[in-house]
Design an enzyme around this catalytic site. Sequence first.
Site, PDB file in Angstrom:
ATOM      1  N   GLY A 141     -62.635 -20.555 -72.706  1.00 55.34           N
ATOM      2  CA  GLY A 141     -61.627 -20.353 -74.303  1.00 55.34           C
ATOM      3  C   GLY A 141     -61.353 -21.064 -75.522  1.00 55.34           C
TER       4      GLY A 141
ATOM      5  N   SER B  59     -59.412 -23.727 -77.739  1.00 52.07           N
ATOM      6  CA  SER B  59     -58.589 -24.770 -77.777  1.00 52.07           C
ATOM      7  C   SER B  59     -57.439 -24.386 -78.152  1.00 52.07           C
ATOM      8  CB  SER B  59     -59.523 -26.094 -78.590  1.00 52.07           C
ATOM      9  OG  SER B  59     -58.158 -27.115 -78.580  1.00 52.07           O
TER      10      SER B  59
ATOM     11  N   SER C  18     -55.741 -25.490 -69.345  1.00 49.56           N
ATOM     12  CA  SER C  18     -55.486 -26.734 -68.782  1.00 49.56           C
ATOM     13  C   SER C  18     -54.027 -26.345 -68.213  1.00 49.56           C
ATOM     14  CB  SER C  18     -55.778 -27.995 -69.420  1.00 49.56           C
ATOM     15  OG  SER C  18     -56.775 -28.002 -70.145  1.00 49.56           O
TER      16      SER C  18
ATOM     17  N   SER D 103     -66.191 -25.276 -73.147  1.00 47.44           N
ATOM     18  CA  SER D 103     -67.823 -24.761 -72.962  1.00 47.44           C
ATOM     19  C   SER D 103     -67.876 -23.676 -73.566  1.00 47.44           C
ATOM     20  CB  SER D 103     -67.819 -24.123 -71.831  1.00 47.44           C
ATOM     21  OG  SER D 103     -66.909 -23.339 -70.603  1.00 47.44           O
TER      22      SER D 103
END
Length: 201
Positions: free
Chosen positions: A39, A41, A46, A113
């Site tokens: 997805g 930033s 995270s 990614s």
Amino acid sequence: MNEVVSLSRPAISPYTLLLANEARAALKSQAPRCLWLTGLSGAGKSTLANALELQLNQQGLHTFVLDGDNLRAGLCRDLGMGADCRRENIRRTAEVARLMVDAGLIVIVAAISPFRAEREAARRLFAAGDFIEVYVSTPFAVCAQRDPKGLYRAAREGRIKDFTGIDSPYEAPLLAECEIDTQTIDMGEACRRLAALLIKK
């Protein structure tokens, strides 16, 4: 006549290990998997990966998080942000994730990614069912507003080039096993969904 020394790469023959992957997983009493969070930033990858790992750890499962920024601080610190370097970054990440799955771990990858082809190449490294793609689909406007690291602002001011979503594309998954929008789904519910997905798989 001088002998010509070949500088070509020698043939690689992977060594067959005696201990089967299944034996490593059995010792941990779990089914190893790679949960791949992709997805933009600021989408919450995270945060979600860390929250999920805590929950799985409390359930007695053996896990590890491969975070994109952490990998770029070490294993991938020699790579830039252009398309070729991004492809190599994902290739390295996928190879490490596969080794960890071979070791019997549940691996949670949190990485932008951005390109479908690289995520599909990563999937092909794993046995069927061992790679679970999760699209953290938080909208661009929300991610840019959050901007936890100031990257969107820097990209708009021209201080960062090839930034995903601004001057470099993000190719959303077409057939992800799960989709989580952290704008509308709270972290507890998101973790429950992903934990249930792991159990189902």
